[in-house]
Design a protein around this motif. Sequence first.
Motif, mmCIF file in Angstrom:
data_model
loop_
_atom_site.group_PDB
_atom_site.id
_atom_site.type_symbol
_atom_site.label_atom_id
_atom_site.label_comp_id
_atom_site.label_asym_id
_atom_site.label_seq_id
_atom_site.Cartn_x
_atom_site.Cartn_y
_atom_site.Cartn_z
ATOM 1 N N SER A 140 0.834 -1.214 0.000
ATOM 2 C CA SER A 140 0.000 0.000 0.000
ATOM 3 C C SER A 140 0.863 1.255 0.000
ATOM 4 O O SER A 140 2.096 1.194 0.066
ATOM 5 C CB SER A 140 -0.976 0.038 1.186
ATOM 6 O OG SER A 140 -0.352 0.521 2.365
ATOM 7 N N GLU A 141 0.193 2.390 -0.055
ATOM 8 C CA GLU A 141 0.909 3.674 -0.085
ATOM 9 C C GLU A 141 1.590 3.980 1.241
ATOM 10 O O GLU A 141 2.372 4.926 1.346
ATOM 11 C CB GLU A 141 -0.039 4.816 -0.474
ATOM 12 C CG GLU A 141 -1.116 5.159 0.531
ATOM 13 C CD GLU A 141 -2.322 4.218 0.493
ATOM 14 O OE1 GLU A 141 -3.225 4.392 1.335
ATOM 15 O OE2 GLU A 141 -2.349 3.320 -0.372
ATOM 16 N N GLU A 142 1.308 3.176 2.285
ATOM 17 C CA GLU A 142 1.936 3.370 3.596
ATOM 18 C C GLU A 142 3.085 2.383 3.837
ATOM 19 O O GLU A 142 3.595 2.286 4.952
ATOM 20 C CB GLU A 142 0.885 3.218 4.702
ATOM 21 C CG GLU A 142 -0.193 4.286 4.656
ATOM 22 C CD GLU A 142 -1.279 4.051 5.688
ATOM 23 O OE1 GLU A 142 -1.203 3.037 6.410
ATOM 24 O OE2 GLU A 142 -2.205 4.886 5.763
ATOM 25 N N GLN A 143 3.501 1.683 2.801
ATOM 26 C CA GLN A 143 4.557 0.674 2.940
ATOM 27 C C GLN A 143 5.833 1.279 3.522
ATOM 28 O O GLN A 143 6.276 2.346 3.124
ATOM 29 C CB GLN A 143 4.880 0.049 1.579
ATOM 30 C CG GLN A 143 5.938 -1.049 1.668
ATOM 31 C CD GLN A 143 6.244 -1.678 0.318
ATOM 32 O OE1 GLN A 143 5.714 -1.265 -0.714
ATOM 33 N NE2 GLN A 143 7.102 -2.682 0.319
ATOM 34 N N CYS A 144 6.420 0.541 4.489
ATOM 35 C CA CYS A 144 7.673 1.011 5.092
ATOM 36 C C CYS A 144 8.745 -0.074 5.095
ATOM 37 O O CYS A 144 9.848 0.140 5.600
ATOM 38 C CB CYS A 144 7.433 1.529 6.506
ATOM 39 S SG CYS A 144 6.710 0.320 7.635
ATOM 40 N N GLY A 145 8.405 -1.246 4.551
ATOM 41 C CA GLY A 145 9.391 -2.320 4.518
ATOM 42 C C GLY A 145 8.850 -3.560 3.846
ATOM 43 O O GLY A 145 7.841 -3.502 3.122
ATOM 44 N N TYR A 146 9.497 -4.701 4.110
ATOM 45 C CA TYR A 146 9.131 -5.963 3.465
ATOM 46 C C TYR A 146 9.043 -7.091 4.486
ATOM 47 O O TYR A 146 9.851 -7.164 5.407
ATOM 48 C CB TYR A 146 10.166 -6.331 2.392
ATOM 49 C CG TYR A 146 10.120 -5.387 1.211
ATOM 50 C CD1 TYR A 146 9.300 -5.644 0.120
ATOM 51 C CD2 TYR A 146 10.878 -4.212 1.209
ATOM 52 C CE1 TYR A 146 9.230 -4.766 -0.950
ATOM 53 C CE2 TYR A 146 10.817 -3.325 0.141
ATOM 54 C CZ TYR A 146 9.985 -3.608 -0.935
ATOM 55 O OH TYR A 146 9.916 -2.725 -1.990
ATOM 56 N N HIS A 147 8.054 -7.955 4.288
ATOM 57 C CA HIS A 147 7.927 -9.183 5.068
ATOM 58 C C HIS A 147 8.616 -10.302 4.299
ATOM 59 O O HIS A 147 8.407 -10.440 3.089
ATOM 60 C CB HIS A 147 6.457 -9.563 5.247
ATOM 61 C CG HIS A 147 5.688 -8.611 6.093
ATOM 62 N ND1 HIS A 147 4.329 -8.759 6.340
ATOM 63 C CD2 HIS A 147 6.060 -7.495 6.774
ATOM 64 C CE1 HIS A 147 3.910 -7.780 7.126
ATOM 65 N NE2 HIS A 147 4.946 -6.995 7.396
ATOM 66 N N ILE A 148 9.421 -11.112 4.978
ATOM 67 C CA ILE A 148 10.107 -12.213 4.310
ATOM 68 C C ILE A 148 9.951 -13.508 5.116
ATOM 69 O O ILE A 148 9.606 -13.485 6.304
ATOM 70 C CB ILE A 148 11.604 -11.898 4.079
ATOM 71 C CG1 ILE A 148 12.299 -11.400 5.364
ATOM 72 C CG2 ILE A 148 11.762 -10.872 2.966
ATOM 73 C CD1 ILE A 148 12.813 -12.432 6.278
#
Length: 217
Positions: free
Chosen positions: A153-161
Amino acid sequence: NGVDPNKYDPASVSAEQVRKIREFYGLKDDDLMILFLGRLVGVKGVDKLIMAMPHILPKFPKARLVIVGVGDLQEYLANLVRIMRLDEYVKFRFDFISEEERILHYGACDVAAFPSFYEPFGIVALEAMSMERPVVVGAAGVSGMREIVVCCSEEQCGYHIDPNNPSDIAWGIMNALESPERRKWLGKNGRKRVLNEFTWSKIAEKTANLYAQLLKR
C-alpha cells in the motif's frame, strides 16, 4: 511498546557521525550498508541473513552486511562467513553497544534487516523506522514485526520475508535497496507510522483506553 521519536530522529545524526561509523567497518561512501542489531542466537535468523548475501551481491556488488551483537552463535557465524568466503562483505562487531551508538548505526545504514523466526514485538524494527530506514523483517509464525511493518500500500515502510529462506530474505533486501528514492520513501513512511502509532504517549493512551473499556464491562 514504543519509542521516543525525538531521540530516534534522523536529524540528530550528522554526516560526520555517519562517516565515522561506516569507516569503522571499512565501508566506502558508495557502499550499501545492511544492518543487523541484536542477540546472536538461533531465533534471530542471522545465519540465514548471511546466506542471503550471495543472492544479493550479483545485483548489488557494493552491498555490505554489518552484524552487531553478542550471543551463543558468534563463533558459528564467523566460521560461516569464512566458509562462504564472504569476509569482504560481512563485518562483525561482537559487542553490546549503547543506545547512543545504536542510533548512530541506524543513521549510517541503508536498510535494517531482522529475519527473526519468532518475535513477540521486535522493538529494533520500530527504532529503525523512527530513524527513517526501510526494514526487512521475518513474518512467519508468531511475529510482532509483521504487525509493526506495513509491507504494501501507499503506507509501505518495509518488506515481510520468510526467515527460513535466504533467497526470500535477499528478495526483501534487494527491493528495499532498489533506489535511493525508494529507500527514502519507505523510510519516511516508517517514521510517519511511528509518529502516528508508536510514540510512548500514543501507546500509553491506547493502554489506558483498553483498561477503561474493560472496566466498563
